[in-house]
Design an enzyme around this catalytic site. Sequence first.
Site, mmCIF file in Angstrom:
data_model
loop_
_atom_site.group_PDB
_atom_site.id
_atom_site.type_symbol
_atom_site.label_atom_id
_atom_site.label_comp_id
_atom_site.label_asym_id
_atom_site.label_seq_id
_atom_site.Cartn_x
_atom_site.Cartn_y
_atom_site.Cartn_z
ATOM 1 N N ARG A 287 -2.661 3.272 -5.848
ATOM 2 C CA ARG A 287 -3.650 2.990 -6.622
ATOM 3 C C ARG A 287 -2.554 2.875 -7.717
ATOM 4 N NH1 ARG A 287 -6.003 6.871 -8.270
ATOM 5 N NH2 ARG A 287 -7.716 5.555 -9.467
ATOM 6 N N ARG B 172 -4.067 15.430 -12.674
ATOM 7 C CA ARG B 172 -2.941 16.579 -12.877
ATOM 8 C C ARG B 172 -3.580 17.580 -13.231
ATOM 9 N NH1 ARG B 172 2.599 14.275 -13.472
ATOM 10 N NH2 ARG B 172 0.911 12.640 -11.934
ATOM 11 N N LYS C 154 0.075 15.578 -1.171
ATOM 12 C CA LYS C 154 -0.709 14.637 -1.043
ATOM 13 C C LYS C 154 -0.793 14.111 0.744
ATOM 14 C CE LYS C 154 -2.004 10.053 -2.448
ATOM 15 N NZ LYS C 154 -2.068 9.178 -3.256
HETATM 16 C C1 BTN Z 1 -3.193 5.790 -3.621
HETATM 17 O O1 BTN Z 1 -2.601 5.105 -4.406
HETATM 18 O O2 BTN Z 1 -2.741 6.724 -3.514
HETATM 19 C C2 BTN Z 1 -3.220 4.439 -2.226
HETATM 20 C C3 BTN Z 1 -2.331 4.124 -1.211
HETATM 21 C C4 BTN Z 1 -3.205 3.495 -0.154
HETATM 22 C C5 BTN Z 1 -1.831 2.910 0.666
HETATM 23 C C6 BTN Z 1 -3.039 1.499 2.366
HETATM 24 S S1 BTN Z 1 -1.767 1.552 3.250
HETATM 25 C C7 BTN Z 1 -2.694 0.689 3.938
HETATM 26 C C8 BTN Z 1 -2.749 -0.385 2.780
HETATM 27 N N1 BTN Z 1 -2.607 -1.603 2.994
HETATM 28 C C9 BTN Z 1 -1.864 -1.523 1.598
HETATM 29 O O3 BTN Z 1 -0.588 -1.989 1.143
HETATM 30 N N2 BTN Z 1 -2.736 -0.453 0.731
HETATM 31 C C10 BTN Z 1 -3.131 0.565 1.923
#
Ligand code: BTN
Length: 320
Positions: free
Chosen positions: A120, A317, A185
């Site tokens: 994100r 946070r 997380k």
């Molecule tokens: C976050 O930042 O919390 C969201 C992370 C999402 C990661 C997943 S892994 C599978 C899919 N492919 C990516 O490049 N990102 C999402």
Amino acid sequence: MKDLRAQLARRLADGRFHSGESLARDLGVSRSAVWKHVRALAGLGLDIQSVPGRGYRLAEPLELLDADAIRAALPVAWRERLGVAAAFSLDSTSARLAALPDAALPAACLAEHQSAGRGRRGRVWVSPPGGNLYLSLGWRFAALPPDFPALGLAAGVAVCEALAGFGLEEPGLKWPNDLVAQGGKLGGLLLEVSGEPPGPCRVILGLGLNLRMPRDIEVGQAWTELAALGPLPGRNRLAAALLGALCAMLDTFATAGFAPFRGAWERRDVLRGRLVEVRTEAGRVQGRALGVAADGALRLWLSDGERRFYSGEVSVRMTA
Ligand code: BTN
């Protein structure tokens, strides 16, 4: 060359020792090529032990992702409808789905390793091989669903419920799209949307879930892994259950919106009642989290009354 790494990982997945010589023979390359690729895999985070006289082995056996096994374990309703592809290594499972035409959706893409995993707010999702799940699901809505901003929240509920099906009840949800447990997380969801209201529109829903992380990994924040919460289910069964739950959620959300998921989200809300800090481009705001609104907005009680925040604007946070 990348394919050679995938073949090597496949040979090592049983967790037994394989001599450099036998690997070289099986893969049709020199022993030094085997050594080079073992080093490359270890550099990506795969825990490979090398013992003189015995060869190489993985620290733990690994059930590699297998598209046929995932499809076979999907709920019947989705087995024929959902395209499933699994790769050893690629840039990003979400980027791969973004390149597909509408006619190929719904489709899922999974990988053992991502070289350019997206998180994100433009962050990188560190994606080492060795047992985590990186999966994306591409979906097409004929019309923009009600409560659309809350879609990521409903996805979090679907993921938690799929985990609960394996006895993993503990994970909570941290607004907007984090799965958390034991103060760290556990996973995150990324939603990428294209199309204009009233639709049609496409959504690519990406899930990164820590099952077993390399010990010394640095991802820039406190993390935990599913292995710390209970016995791990088989990865293909788990992937199928997650995809099945996400497909069912998307199907329901298309017409019913967030309402059927809101109660479950609130039961897992780890922020509710706590003092939180919300960071926006305009600055930082502290207040008490009051839960989520019907459209998925985070409700915060500030000194001058209630204010609502929408996904993508803020980060949160815990301060108490
Ligand atoms: C976050 O930042 O919390 C969201 C992370 C999402 C990661 C997943 S892994 C599978 C899919 N492919 C990516 O490049 N990102 C999402």
